[in-house]
Design an enzyme around this catalytic site. Sequence first.
Site, PDB file in Angstrom:
ATOM      1  N   ASP A  38     -30.684  31.056  -9.880  1.00  0.00           N
ATOM      2  CA  ASP A  38     -29.345  31.633  -9.904  1.00  0.00           C
ATOM      3  C   ASP A  38     -28.263  30.630 -10.301  1.00  0.00           C
ATOM      4  OD1 ASP A  38     -30.582  33.974  -8.962  1.00  0.00           O
ATOM      5  OD2 ASP A  38     -30.396  33.268  -6.897  1.00  0.00           O
ATOM      6  N   HIS A  66     -30.713  38.037 -13.701  1.00  0.00           N
ATOM      7  CA  HIS A  66     -29.750  37.303 -14.516  1.00  0.00           C
ATOM      8  C   HIS A  66     -28.553  38.205 -14.823  1.00  0.00           C
ATOM      9  CE1 HIS A  66     -33.354  34.733 -16.113  1.00  0.00           C
ATOM     10  NE2 HIS A  66     -33.174  34.622 -14.814  1.00  0.00           N
TER      11      HIS A  66
HETATM   12  P1  GDP Z   1     -29.408  33.190 -13.207  1.00  0.00           P
HETATM   13  O1  GDP Z   1     -30.451  33.847 -12.356  1.00  0.00           O
HETATM   14  O2  GDP Z   1     -29.624  31.718 -13.338  1.00  0.00           O
HETATM   15  O3  GDP Z   1     -29.217  33.843 -14.538  1.00  0.00           O
HETATM   16  O4  GDP Z   1     -28.043  33.362 -12.404  1.00  0.00           O
HETATM   17  P2  GDP Z   1     -27.512  34.691 -11.673  1.00  0.00           P
HETATM   18  O5  GDP Z   1     -27.008  35.629 -12.699  1.00  0.00           O
HETATM   19  O6  GDP Z   1     -28.505  35.182 -10.694  1.00  0.00           O
HETATM   20  O7  GDP Z   1     -26.348  34.089 -10.792  1.00  0.00           O
HETATM   21  C1  GDP Z   1     -25.256  33.434 -11.349  1.00  0.00           C
HETATM   22  C2  GDP Z   1     -23.967  34.224 -10.997  1.00  0.00           C
HETATM   23  O8  GDP Z   1     -22.853  33.424 -11.218  1.00  0.00           O
HETATM   24  C3  GDP Z   1     -23.761  35.455 -11.858  1.00  0.00           C
HETATM   25  O9  GDP Z   1     -23.160  36.451 -11.085  1.00  0.00           O
HETATM   26  C4  GDP Z   1     -22.808  34.982 -12.959  1.00  0.00           C
HETATM   27  O10 GDP Z   1     -21.993  36.019 -13.465  1.00  0.00           O
HETATM   28  C5  GDP Z   1     -21.980  33.995 -12.199  1.00  0.00           C
HETATM   29  N1  GDP Z   1     -21.501  32.854 -12.985  1.00  0.00           N
HETATM   30  C6  GDP Z   1     -22.154  32.157 -13.942  1.00  0.00           C
HETATM   31  N2  GDP Z   1     -21.415  31.115 -14.360  1.00  0.00           N
HETATM   32  C7  GDP Z   1     -20.279  31.145 -13.627  1.00  0.00           C
HETATM   33  C8  GDP Z   1     -19.106  30.307 -13.580  1.00  0.00           C
HETATM   34  O11 GDP Z   1     -19.009  29.296 -14.276  1.00  0.00           O
HETATM   35  N3  GDP Z   1     -18.151  30.661 -12.682  1.00  0.00           N
HETATM   36  C9  GDP Z   1     -18.248  31.759 -11.878  1.00  0.00           C
HETATM   37  N4  GDP Z   1     -17.276  32.023 -11.038  1.00  0.00           N
HETATM   38  N5  GDP Z   1     -19.325  32.563 -11.925  1.00  0.00           N
HETATM   39  C10 GDP Z   1     -20.316  32.258 -12.764  1.00  0.00           C
HETATM   40  P1  IMO Z   2     -33.553  33.711 -11.131  1.00  0.00           P
HETATM   41  O1  IMO Z   2     -34.274  33.796 -12.451  1.00  0.00           O
HETATM   42  C1  IMO Z   2     -33.562  32.805  -6.852  1.00  0.00           C
HETATM   43  C2  IMO Z   2     -37.437  32.971  -4.795  1.00  0.00           C
HETATM   44  C3  IMO Z   2     -37.503  34.094  -3.784  1.00  0.00           C
HETATM   45  C4  IMO Z   2     -38.486  33.515  -2.786  1.00  0.00           C
HETATM   46  C5  IMO Z   2     -39.465  32.765  -3.683  1.00  0.00           C
HETATM   47  C6  IMO Z   2     -40.727  33.536  -4.020  1.00  0.00           C
HETATM   48  O2  IMO Z   2     -32.607  34.809 -10.890  1.00  0.00           O
HETATM   49  O3  IMO Z   2     -32.972  32.354 -10.932  1.00  0.00           O
HETATM   50  P2  IMO Z   2     -41.274  35.637  -5.555  1.00  0.00           P
HETATM   51  O4  IMO Z   2     -40.765  37.031  -5.481  1.00  0.00           O
HETATM   52  O5  IMO Z   2     -41.043  34.973  -6.855  1.00  0.00           O
HETATM   53  O6  IMO Z   2     -42.700  35.516  -5.092  1.00  0.00           O
HETATM   54  O7  IMO Z   2     -40.399  34.848  -4.445  1.00  0.00           O
HETATM   55  O8  IMO Z   2     -38.754  32.470  -4.872  1.00  0.00           O
HETATM   56  N1  IMO Z   2     -37.027  33.388  -6.146  1.00  0.00           N
HETATM   57  C7  IMO Z   2     -35.781  33.263  -6.635  1.00  0.00           C
HETATM   58  N2  IMO Z   2     -34.651  32.819  -6.064  1.00  0.00           N
HETATM   59  N3  IMO Z   2     -33.549  33.173  -8.144  1.00  0.00           N
HETATM   60  C8  IMO Z   2     -34.674  33.599  -8.744  1.00  0.00           C
HETATM   61  O9  IMO Z   2     -34.747  33.902 -10.063  1.00  0.00           O
HETATM   62  C9  IMO Z   2     -35.854  33.690  -7.974  1.00  0.00           C
HETATM   63  N4  IMO Z   2     -37.123  34.066  -8.243  1.00  0.00           N
HETATM   64  C10 IMO Z   2     -37.821  33.877  -7.118  1.00  0.00           C
HETATM   65  O10 IMO Z   2     -36.243  34.333  -3.200  1.00  0.00           O
HETATM   66  O11 IMO Z   2     -37.846  32.576  -1.967  1.00  0.00           O
HETATM   67 MG    MG Z   3     -30.631  35.023 -10.653  1.00  0.00          MG
END
Ligand code: GDP
Ligand code: IMO
Ligand code: MG
Length: 452
Positions: A38, A66
Amino acid sequence: GVQNNQKNANQPAATGQKRPRNDAGNKVTVVLGAQWGDEGKGKVVDLLATEADIVCRCQGGNNAGHTVVVDGKEYDFHLLPSGIINPKSISLIGNGVVIHLPGLFEEGDKNDKKGLKGWEKRLIVSDRAHLVFDFHQVVDGLQETERQAQEGKNIGTTKKGIGPAYSSKASRTGLRVCDLLGDFKDFSTRFKNLVQQYQSMYPSLTVDVEDQLKKLKEFAERLRPMVRDGVYYMYEALHGPPKKILVEGANAALLDIDFGTYPFVTSSNCTVGGACTGLGIPPMNIGDVFGVAKAYTTRVGIGAFPTEQLNAIGELLQTRGHEVGVTTGRKRRCGWLDLVIVRYAHMINGFTAIALTKLDILDVLDEIKVGVAYKLNGKRIPHFPANMDVLQKVEVEYETFPGWKTDTSAARKWNDLPVKAQNYIRFIENHIGVPIKWVGVGKSRECMIQMF
Ligand code: GDP
Ligand code: IMO
Ligand code: MG
Protein backbone atom coordinates in the site's frame (compact mmCIF):
# COMPACT_ATOMS: atom_id res chain seq x y z
CA GLY A 1 36.18 -35.33 -35.44
CA VAL A 2 35.71 -34.55 -31.80
CA GLN A 3 39.24 -33.32 -31.24
CA ASN A 4 39.03 -30.83 -34.06
CA ASN A 5 35.80 -29.35 -32.76
CA GLN A 6 37.28 -28.85 -29.34
CA LYS A 7 40.33 -27.18 -30.79
CA ASN A 8 38.19 -24.69 -32.68
CA ALA A 9 35.81 -23.90 -29.89
CA ASN A 10 37.78 -20.98 -28.48
CA GLN A 11 38.92 -19.52 -31.78
CA PRO A 12 37.20 -16.55 -33.40
CA ALA A 13 34.69 -17.39 -36.11
CA ALA A 14 36.24 -17.71 -39.53
CA THR A 15 35.88 -14.64 -41.72
CA GLY A 16 32.51 -14.53 -43.39
CA GLN A 17 30.94 -16.94 -40.92
CA LYS A 18 27.96 -15.28 -39.26
CA ARG A 19 27.30 -15.83 -35.60
CA PRO A 20 23.88 -14.96 -34.23
CA ARG A 21 23.89 -11.52 -32.68
CA ASN A 22 22.46 -11.43 -29.18
CA ASP A 23 19.95 -8.65 -29.53
CA ALA A 24 19.19 -7.58 -25.99
CA GLY A 25 15.82 -6.12 -26.91
CA ASN A 26 13.61 -3.70 -25.04
CA LYS A 27 13.82 -3.20 -21.29
CA VAL A 28 10.99 -3.40 -18.85
CA THR A 29 10.48 -0.93 -16.03
CA VAL A 30 9.53 -2.54 -12.74
CA VAL A 31 7.57 -0.84 -9.95
CA LEU A 32 7.86 -2.54 -6.55
CA GLY A 33 6.62 -1.97 -3.03
CA ALA A 34 9.50 -1.29 -0.63
CA GLN A 35 7.61 -1.75 2.66
CA TRP A 36 4.59 -3.85 3.71
CA GLY A 37 2.33 -2.88 0.82
CA ASP A 38 0.00 0.00 0.00
CA GLU A 39 2.85 2.38 -0.74
CA GLY A 40 1.05 3.81 -3.75
CA LYS A 41 2.31 1.44 -6.46
CA GLY A 42 -0.92 1.81 -8.41
CA LYS A 43 -0.50 5.55 -8.54
CA VAL A 44 3.12 5.34 -9.70
CA VAL A 45 2.19 2.79 -12.36
CA ASP A 46 -0.67 5.00 -13.51
CA LEU A 47 1.76 7.89 -13.88
CA LEU A 48 4.10 5.82 -16.05
CA ALA A 49 1.28 3.99 -17.83
CA THR A 50 0.21 7.07 -19.75
CA GLU A 51 3.18 6.35 -22.02
CA ALA A 52 3.33 2.57 -21.70
CA ASP A 53 2.51 0.08 -24.43
CA ILE A 54 2.15 -2.88 -22.07
CA VAL A 55 1.50 -3.00 -18.32
CA CYS A 56 2.03 -6.38 -16.64
CA ARG A 57 1.25 -8.04 -13.36
CA CYS A 58 3.73 -10.83 -12.55
CA GLN A 59 2.78 -12.15 -9.10
CA GLY A 60 0.14 -12.16 -6.39
CA GLY A 61 -3.56 -12.20 -7.01
CA ASN A 62 -6.55 -10.19 -5.92
CA ASN A 63 -5.05 -9.82 -2.44
CA ALA A 64 -3.57 -6.62 -3.91
CA GLY A 65 -5.57 -3.41 -3.79
CA HIS A 66 -4.32 -0.52 -5.88
CA THR A 67 -6.21 2.76 -5.83
CA VAL A 68 -5.79 5.18 -8.70
CA VAL A 69 -7.43 8.59 -8.88
CA VAL A 70 -7.88 10.13 -12.32
CA ASP A 71 -9.96 13.25 -13.01
CA GLY A 72 -11.52 12.99 -9.57
CA LYS A 73 -12.66 9.41 -10.21
CA GLU A 74 -11.33 6.70 -7.93
CA TYR A 75 -10.61 3.23 -9.33
CA ASP A 76 -9.65 0.16 -7.30
CA PHE A 77 -7.70 -2.60 -8.95
CA HIS A 78 -6.98 -6.02 -7.50
CA LEU A 79 -6.08 -8.34 -10.36
CA LEU A 80 -6.16 -5.99 -13.30
CA PRO A 81 -2.96 -4.03 -13.90
CA SER A 82 -3.57 -0.34 -13.09
CA GLY A 83 -2.53 0.42 -16.67
CA ILE A 84 -5.95 -0.83 -17.79
CA ILE A 85 -7.10 2.78 -17.36
CA ASN A 86 -5.06 3.79 -20.36
CA PRO A 87 -7.09 2.95 -23.50
CA LYS A 88 -3.86 2.89 -25.56
CA SER A 89 -2.00 0.27 -23.58
CA ILE A 90 -2.28 -3.50 -23.30
CA SER A 91 -2.55 -5.07 -19.86
CA LEU A 92 -1.03 -8.47 -19.23
CA ILE A 93 -1.54 -10.93 -16.38
CA GLY A 94 1.56 -13.10 -16.30
CA ASN A 95 2.12 -16.75 -15.40
CA GLY A 96 3.25 -15.87 -11.86
CA VAL A 97 -0.16 -14.44 -10.97
CA VAL A 98 -2.90 -16.57 -9.42
CA ILE A 99 -6.29 -15.77 -10.93
CA HIS A 100 -9.69 -16.04 -9.28
CA LEU A 101 -11.94 -15.83 -12.33
CA PRO A 102 -15.14 -14.69 -10.56
CA GLY A 103 -13.03 -11.95 -8.93
CA LEU A 104 -11.47 -10.93 -12.24
CA PHE A 105 -14.78 -10.49 -14.05
CA GLU A 106 -16.45 -8.85 -11.09
CA GLU A 107 -13.62 -6.33 -10.96
CA GLY A 108 -13.80 -5.69 -14.68
CA ASP A 109 -17.57 -5.26 -14.67
CA LYS A 110 -17.42 -2.91 -11.68
CA ASN A 111 -14.88 -0.70 -13.44
CA ASP A 112 -16.83 -0.93 -16.69
CA LYS A 113 -19.75 0.70 -14.87
CA LYS A 114 -17.40 3.47 -13.77
CA GLY A 115 -16.62 4.17 -17.39
CA LEU A 116 -13.67 1.88 -18.07
CA LYS A 117 -14.92 0.58 -21.39
CA GLY A 118 -13.38 -2.14 -23.50
CA TRP A 119 -11.08 -3.55 -20.80
CA GLU A 120 -11.61 -7.13 -22.03
CA LYS A 121 -10.14 -6.18 -25.41
CA ARG A 122 -7.03 -4.72 -23.79
CA LEU A 123 -6.32 -7.62 -21.44
CA ILE A 124 -3.98 -10.52 -22.17
CA VAL A 125 -3.82 -13.47 -19.79
CA SER A 126 -0.98 -16.00 -19.72
CA ASP A 127 -2.04 -19.58 -20.31
CA ARG A 128 0.46 -20.65 -17.64
CA ALA A 129 -1.17 -18.65 -14.83
CA HIS A 130 -2.64 -20.76 -12.03
CA LEU A 131 -6.29 -20.56 -11.01
CA VAL A 132 -7.68 -19.69 -7.60
CA PHE A 133 -10.93 -21.55 -6.97
CA ASP A 134 -13.69 -20.58 -4.58
CA PHE A 135 -12.70 -23.47 -2.33
CA HIS A 136 -9.13 -22.08 -2.11
CA GLN A 137 -10.70 -18.98 -0.58
CA VAL A 138 -12.77 -21.06 1.83
CA VAL A 139 -9.63 -23.02 2.80
CA ASP A 140 -7.77 -19.71 3.35
CA GLY A 141 -10.43 -18.90 5.98
CA LEU A 142 -10.25 -22.39 7.51
CA GLN A 143 -6.45 -22.15 7.78
CA GLU A 144 -6.76 -18.80 9.54
CA THR A 145 -9.20 -20.32 12.05
CA GLU A 146 -6.82 -23.24 12.55
CA ARG A 147 -3.85 -20.92 13.14
CA GLN A 148 -5.88 -18.98 15.65
CA ALA A 149 -6.78 -22.19 17.49
CA GLN A 150 -3.26 -23.65 17.40
CA GLU A 151 -1.12 -20.60 17.98
CA GLY A 152 -3.50 -18.03 19.38
CA LYS A 153 -2.90 -15.83 16.34
CA ASN A 154 -3.46 -15.92 12.62
CA ILE A 155 -1.72 -14.13 9.72
CA GLY A 156 -4.56 -11.80 8.92
CA THR A 157 -4.67 -12.83 5.27
CA THR A 158 -7.02 -11.20 2.80
CA LYS A 159 -8.86 -14.57 2.52
CA LYS A 160 -8.57 -14.38 -1.26
CA GLY A 161 -7.20 -17.93 -1.42
CA ILE A 162 -3.67 -16.82 -2.26
CA GLY A 163 -1.79 -19.16 0.11
CA PRO A 164 -3.84 -22.25 -0.80
CA ALA A 165 -3.61 -21.54 -4.56
CA TYR A 166 0.20 -21.14 -4.48
CA SER A 167 0.32 -24.29 -2.31
CA SER A 168 -1.56 -26.21 -5.01
CA LYS A 169 0.89 -24.82 -7.57
CA ALA A 170 3.94 -25.87 -5.52
CA SER A 171 2.52 -29.31 -4.77
CA ARG A 172 1.86 -29.79 -8.50
CA THR A 173 -1.84 -30.40 -8.18
CA GLY A 174 -2.83 -26.88 -9.24
CA LEU A 175 -4.79 -26.11 -12.38
CA ARG A 176 -3.80 -23.50 -14.91
CA VAL A 177 -5.54 -21.35 -17.48
CA CYS A 178 -4.32 -23.70 -20.23
CA ASP A 179 -5.96 -26.63 -18.43
CA LEU A 180 -9.26 -24.80 -18.21
CA LEU A 181 -9.16 -24.04 -21.92
CA GLY A 182 -8.08 -27.55 -22.86
CA ASP A 183 -10.10 -30.73 -22.63
CA PHE A 184 -12.86 -29.95 -20.14
CA LYS A 185 -13.32 -33.60 -19.18
CA ASP A 186 -9.69 -33.82 -18.09
CA PHE A 187 -9.99 -30.51 -16.32
CA SER A 188 -13.09 -31.74 -14.46
CA THR A 189 -11.31 -34.89 -13.29
CA ARG A 190 -8.32 -32.96 -12.00
CA PHE A 191 -10.61 -30.40 -10.39
CA LYS A 192 -12.46 -33.18 -8.54
CA ASN A 193 -9.17 -34.71 -7.39
CA LEU A 194 -7.99 -31.36 -6.10
CA VAL A 195 -11.24 -30.84 -4.20
CA GLN A 196 -10.88 -34.31 -2.69
CA GLN A 197 -7.34 -33.57 -1.54
CA TYR A 198 -8.48 -30.47 0.27
CA GLN A 199 -11.49 -32.27 1.72
CA SER A 200 -9.24 -34.93 3.20
CA MET A 201 -7.28 -32.14 4.90
CA TYR A 202 -10.36 -30.12 5.86
CA PRO A 203 -13.32 -32.47 6.40
CA SER A 204 -15.69 -29.54 7.00
CA LEU A 205 -15.06 -28.26 3.46
CA THR A 206 -18.10 -28.68 1.23
CA VAL A 207 -17.88 -28.00 -2.49
CA ASP A 208 -20.72 -28.18 -4.99
CA VAL A 209 -18.46 -29.62 -7.68
CA GLU A 210 -21.02 -29.69 -10.49
CA ASP A 211 -22.07 -26.11 -9.87
CA GLN A 212 -18.41 -24.99 -9.76
CA LEU A 213 -17.62 -26.76 -13.01
CA LYS A 214 -20.65 -25.24 -14.71
CA LYS A 215 -19.52 -21.74 -13.69
CA LEU A 216 -15.92 -22.42 -14.66
CA LYS A 217 -17.00 -23.56 -18.09
CA GLU A 218 -18.80 -20.27 -18.61
CA PHE A 219 -15.80 -18.28 -17.39
CA ALA A 220 -13.57 -20.30 -19.72
CA GLU A 221 -15.43 -19.05 -22.78
CA ARG A 222 -15.35 -15.45 -21.61
CA LEU A 223 -11.63 -15.76 -20.88
CA ARG A 224 -10.61 -17.61 -24.04
CA PRO A 225 -10.17 -14.58 -26.35
CA MET A 226 -7.74 -12.99 -23.87
CA VAL A 227 -5.46 -15.99 -23.41
CA ARG A 228 -2.00 -16.17 -25.02
CA ASP A 229 1.25 -17.98 -24.54
CA GLY A 230 2.70 -15.40 -22.14
CA VAL A 231 6.34 -16.27 -22.78
CA TYR A 232 6.04 -15.85 -26.53
CA TYR A 233 3.97 -12.69 -26.16
CA MET A 234 6.65 -11.10 -23.97
CA TYR A 235 9.43 -12.33 -26.25
CA GLU A 236 7.82 -10.62 -29.21
CA ALA A 237 7.21 -7.47 -27.21
CA LEU A 238 10.84 -7.37 -26.08
CA HIS A 239 12.30 -8.01 -29.50
CA GLY A 240 9.98 -6.12 -31.79
CA PRO A 241 10.05 -2.34 -32.35
CA PRO A 242 10.83 -0.15 -29.31
CA LYS A 243 8.12 -0.53 -26.69
CA LYS A 244 7.55 0.83 -23.22
CA ILE A 245 6.81 -2.11 -20.94
CA LEU A 246 5.91 -1.72 -17.31
CA VAL A 247 5.66 -4.30 -14.55
CA GLU A 248 3.37 -3.49 -11.65
CA GLY A 249 4.44 -5.20 -8.44
CA ALA A 250 1.76 -6.32 -6.03
CA ASN A 251 2.17 -6.69 -2.26
CA ALA A 252 5.73 -5.72 -1.25
CA ALA A 253 9.28 -6.67 -0.23
CA LEU A 254 8.45 -7.28 3.43
CA LEU A 255 5.56 -9.54 2.38
CA ASP A 256 7.78 -11.57 0.02
CA ILE A 257 7.62 -15.34 0.66
CA ASP A 258 11.44 -15.56 0.79
CA PHE A 259 12.55 -12.18 2.11
CA GLY A 260 9.56 -10.89 4.04
CA THR A 261 8.66 -11.17 7.69
CA TYR A 262 7.92 -14.90 7.42
CA PRO A 263 5.48 -16.41 8.26
CA PHE A 264 3.52 -13.14 8.22
CA VAL A 265 3.91 -12.74 4.48
CA THR A 266 2.07 -13.50 1.28
CA SER A 267 2.87 -16.53 -0.88
CA SER A 268 4.69 -15.03 -3.87
CA ASN A 269 7.95 -13.27 -4.67
CA CYS A 270 7.12 -9.58 -4.55
CA THR A 271 10.75 -8.63 -5.12
CA VAL A 272 12.47 -8.15 -8.47
CA GLY A 273 13.02 -11.84 -9.22
CA GLY A 274 9.25 -12.22 -9.43
CA ALA A 275 9.26 -10.03 -12.54
CA CYS A 276 11.46 -12.56 -14.38
CA THR A 277 9.81 -15.75 -13.15
CA GLY A 278 6.30 -14.32 -13.27
CA LEU A 279 6.54 -13.23 -16.89
CA GLY A 280 9.21 -15.47 -18.35
CA ILE A 281 11.67 -12.73 -19.24
CA PRO A 282 15.47 -12.73 -18.94
CA PRO A 283 17.21 -10.60 -16.26
CA MET A 284 19.00 -8.62 -18.97
CA ASN A 285 15.65 -7.19 -20.03
CA ILE A 286 15.05 -5.63 -16.63
CA GLY A 287 15.66 -1.89 -16.88
CA ASP A 288 14.68 0.60 -14.21
CA VAL A 289 13.51 -0.81 -10.90
CA PHE A 290 11.49 1.80 -9.05
CA GLY A 291 10.86 1.27 -5.36
CA VAL A 292 7.75 2.85 -3.90
CA ALA A 293 7.92 3.90 -0.25
CA LYS A 294 5.53 5.90 1.87
CA ALA A 295 6.93 8.79 3.87
CA TYR A 296 5.89 6.74 6.93
CA THR A 297 5.15 3.02 7.37
CA THR A 298 1.94 1.00 7.38
CA ARG A 299 1.12 -2.66 7.70
CA VAL A 300 -2.13 -4.63 7.36
CA GLY A 301 -2.50 -7.87 9.27
CA ILE A 302 -0.37 -9.43 11.96
CA GLY A 303 3.41 -9.44 12.46
CA ALA A 304 6.34 -7.49 13.88
CA PHE A 305 6.48 -3.78 13.06
CA PRO A 306 9.39 -2.09 14.87
CA THR A 307 8.45 1.56 14.18
CA GLU A 308 4.71 1.09 14.86
CA GLN A 309 3.16 3.92 16.85
CA LEU A 310 0.37 2.65 19.08
CA ASN A 311 -0.43 6.18 20.17
CA ALA A 312 -1.76 9.52 18.96
CA ILE A 313 0.88 9.69 16.20
CA GLY A 314 -0.21 6.33 14.80
CA GLU A 315 -3.85 7.40 14.94
CA LEU A 316 -3.10 10.68 13.20
CA LEU A 317 -1.26 8.90 10.38
CA GLN A 318 -4.13 6.42 10.09
CA THR A 319 -6.86 9.05 9.85
CA ARG A 320 -5.00 11.70 7.82
CA GLY A 321 -3.64 9.03 5.50
CA HIS A 322 -7.03 7.28 5.18
CA GLU A 323 -5.13 4.12 5.96
CA VAL A 324 -7.82 1.54 5.39
CA GLY A 325 -7.19 -1.60 3.33
CA VAL A 326 -8.60 -1.45 -0.20
CA THR A 327 -9.16 -5.21 -0.31
CA THR A 328 -10.37 -5.97 3.20
CA GLY A 329 -11.49 -2.63 4.65
CA ARG A 330 -9.24 -3.21 7.68
CA LYS A 331 -7.51 -0.29 9.39
CA ARG A 332 -3.82 -0.25 8.54
CA ARG A 333 -1.34 -0.16 11.41
CA CYS A 334 0.84 2.97 11.22
CA GLY A 335 4.26 4.11 12.34
CA TRP A 336 7.33 6.17 11.48
CA LEU A 337 9.28 5.63 8.29
CA ASP A 338 11.62 2.69 8.82
CA LEU A 339 14.71 3.09 6.65
CA VAL A 340 16.12 -0.23 7.81
CA ILE A 341 13.40 -2.03 5.87
CA VAL A 342 13.65 0.23 2.82
CA ARG A 343 17.40 -0.35 2.68
CA TYR A 344 16.80 -4.08 3.03
CA ALA A 345 14.30 -3.90 0.15
CA HIS A 346 16.99 -2.07 -1.87
CA MET A 347 19.59 -4.78 -1.13
CA ILE A 348 17.26 -7.32 -2.73
CA ASN A 349 15.79 -5.25 -5.55
CA GLY A 350 18.57 -2.86 -6.55
CA PHE A 351 16.31 0.15 -6.95
CA THR A 352 17.40 2.61 -9.60
CA ALA A 353 15.16 5.30 -8.08
CA ILE A 354 12.49 5.73 -5.43
CA ALA A 355 9.01 7.23 -5.36
CA LEU A 356 8.31 8.67 -1.94
CA THR A 357 4.55 8.94 -1.50
CA LYS A 358 2.18 10.61 0.96
CA LEU A 359 4.57 13.28 2.17
CA ASP A 360 1.51 15.53 2.58
CA ILE A 361 0.22 13.33 5.40
CA LEU A 362 3.13 14.54 7.56
CA ASP A 363 2.28 18.24 6.99
CA VAL A 364 0.75 18.84 10.44
CA LEU A 365 3.36 17.14 12.61
CA ASP A 366 5.57 19.15 15.03
CA GLU A 367 8.26 16.56 14.85
CA ILE A 368 8.98 13.68 12.49
CA LYS A 369 11.02 10.62 13.29
CA VAL A 370 12.76 8.19 10.99
CA GLY A 371 14.04 4.79 12.04
CA VAL A 372 17.65 4.49 10.90
CA ALA A 373 19.05 1.42 12.66
CA TYR A 374 18.07 -1.58 14.77
CA LYS A 375 19.84 -2.40 18.01
CA LEU A 376 19.95 -5.71 19.85
CA ASN A 377 21.25 -5.66 23.42
CA GLY A 378 22.43 -2.11 22.83
CA LYS A 379 24.46 -2.99 19.72
CA ARG A 380 23.57 -1.98 16.17
CA ILE A 381 22.94 -4.87 13.80
CA PRO A 382 23.87 -4.45 10.13
CA HIS A 383 21.28 -6.87 8.68
CA PHE A 384 17.51 -7.27 8.79
CA PRO A 385 16.64 -10.14 11.16
CA ALA A 386 15.10 -13.27 9.65
CA ASN A 387 13.69 -14.47 12.94
CA MET A 388 10.46 -12.79 13.99
CA ASP A 389 11.20 -13.15 17.72
CA VAL A 390 14.38 -11.18 17.12
CA LEU A 391 12.57 -8.56 15.05
CA GLN A 392 10.03 -8.17 17.87
CA LYS A 393 12.89 -7.38 20.23
CA VAL A 394 14.92 -4.87 18.23
CA GLU A 395 15.22 -1.37 19.56
CA VAL A 396 14.88 1.26 16.86
CA GLU A 397 17.34 4.11 16.65
CA TYR A 398 15.60 7.25 15.40
CA GLU A 399 16.66 10.45 13.72
CA THR A 400 14.33 13.35 14.58
CA PHE A 401 13.36 16.14 12.19
CA PRO A 402 11.41 19.33 12.85
CA GLY A 403 8.01 19.29 11.13
CA TRP A 404 7.41 21.82 8.31
CA LYS A 405 3.85 22.56 9.47
CA THR A 406 2.89 23.72 5.98
CA ASP A 407 0.35 22.38 3.52
CA THR A 408 2.36 20.72 0.72
CA SER A 409 -0.60 19.40 -1.28
CA ALA A 410 -0.36 22.20 -3.84
CA ALA A 411 3.38 21.78 -4.41
CA ARG A 412 4.19 20.76 -7.97
CA LYS A 413 7.95 21.18 -8.03
CA TRP A 414 10.89 20.79 -5.67
CA ASN A 415 11.13 24.51 -5.00
CA ASP A 416 7.48 24.63 -3.89
CA LEU A 417 8.34 22.39 -0.93
CA PRO A 418 9.28 23.91 2.44
CA VAL A 419 13.01 23.67 3.20
CA LYS A 420 12.33 21.39 6.18
CA ALA A 421 10.49 18.96 3.90
CA GLN A 422 13.34 19.14 1.41
CA ASN A 423 15.77 18.26 4.19
CA TYR A 424 13.62 15.30 5.20
CA ILE A 425 13.60 14.03 1.62
CA ARG A 426 17.34 14.56 1.14
CA PHE A 427 18.08 12.67 4.34
CA ILE A 428 16.03 9.67 3.17
CA GLU A 429 17.68 9.69 -0.24
CA ASN A 430 21.18 9.77 1.25
CA HIS A 431 20.43 7.15 3.85
CA ILE A 432 19.07 4.63 1.34
CA GLY A 433 21.65 5.60 -1.25
CA VAL A 434 19.10 5.78 -4.05
CA PRO A 435 17.82 8.94 -5.75
CA ILE A 436 14.24 9.93 -5.08
CA LYS A 437 12.62 10.55 -8.44
CA TRP A 438 9.10 11.42 -7.31
CA VAL A 439 7.51 12.86 -4.20
CA GLY A 440 3.77 12.36 -3.69
CA VAL A 441 1.74 15.13 -2.10
CA GLY A 442 -1.81 13.98 -2.86
CA LYS A 443 -4.00 11.28 -4.35
CA SER A 444 -4.38 12.46 -7.90
CA ARG A 445 -2.12 12.15 -10.91
CA GLU A 446 -0.80 15.70 -10.84
CA CYS A 447 0.15 15.50 -7.15
CA MET A 448 3.47 13.90 -7.95
CA ILE A 449 6.55 16.09 -7.93
CA GLN A 450 9.09 14.84 -10.42
CA MET A 451 12.65 15.53 -9.33
CA PHE A 452 14.54 14.60 -12.46
P1 GDP B 1 -0.75 0.24 -3.57
O1 GDP B 1 -1.36 -1.02 -3.04
O2 GDP B 1 0.73 0.28 -3.36
O3 GDP B 1 -1.11 0.55 -4.98
O4 GDP B 1 -1.35 1.41 -2.67
P2 GDP B 1 -2.88 1.60 -2.23
O5 GDP B 1 -3.65 2.11 -3.38
O6 GDP B 1 -3.38 0.39 -1.53
O7 GDP B 1 -2.73 2.68 -1.09
C1 GDP B 1 -2.18 3.94 -1.33
C2 GDP B 1 -3.26 5.01 -1.03
O8 GDP B 1 -2.66 6.26 -0.90
C3 GDP B 1 -4.29 5.16 -2.13
O9 GDP B 1 -5.53 5.47 -1.56
C4 GDP B 1 -3.78 6.35 -2.96
O10 GDP B 1 -4.81 7.06 -3.60
C5 GDP B 1 -3.16 7.18 -1.88
N1 GDP B 1 -1.98 7.96 -2.29
C6 GDP B 1 -0.98 7.59 -3.12
N2 GDP B 1 -0.03 8.54 -3.17
C7 GDP B 1 -0.44 9.52 -2.34
C8 GDP B 1 0.12 10.79 -1.94
O11 GDP B 1 1.23 11.15 -2.35
N3 GDP B 1 -0.59 11.51 -1.05
C9 GDP B 1 -1.80 11.11 -0.56
N4 GDP B 1 -2.43 11.88 0.31
N5 GDP B 1 -2.36 9.95 -0.93
C10 GDP B 1 -1.69 9.17 -1.79
P1 IMO C 1 -0.91 -4.22 -2.21
O1 IMO C 1 -0.56 -4.72 -3.59
C1 IMO C 1 -0.99 -4.79 2.12
C2 IMO C 1 -0.86 -8.93 3.58
C3 IMO C 1 -2.15 -9.34 4.27
C4 IMO C 1 -1.63 -10.37 5.25
C5 IMO C 1 -0.53 -11.06 4.45
C6 IMO C 1 -0.95 -12.35 3.78
O2 IMO C 1 -2.20 -3.51 -2.14
O3 IMO C 1 0.23 -3.47 -1.61
P2 IMO C 1 -2.51 -12.96 1.72
O4 IMO C 1 -3.96 -12.70 1.50
O5 IMO C 1 -1.63 -12.42 0.66
O6 IMO C 1 -2.23 -14.41 2.01
O7 IMO C 1 -2.17 -12.17 3.09
O8 IMO C 1 -0.12 -10.13 3.47
N1 IMO C 1 -1.04 -8.38 2.23
C7 IMO C 1 -1.05 -7.06 1.94
N2 IMO C 1 -0.97 -5.99 2.74
N3 IMO C 1 -1.06 -4.63 0.79
C8 IMO C 1 -1.12 -5.69 -0.03
O9 IMO C 1 -1.10 -5.59 -1.38
C9 IMO C 1 -1.15 -6.98 0.54
N4 IMO C 1 -1.21 -8.23 0.03
C10 IMO C 1 -1.14 -9.07 1.07
O10 IMO C 1 -2.75 -8.25 4.92
O11 IMO C 1 -1.03 -9.74 6.34
MG1 MG D 1 -2.83 -1.66 -1.72
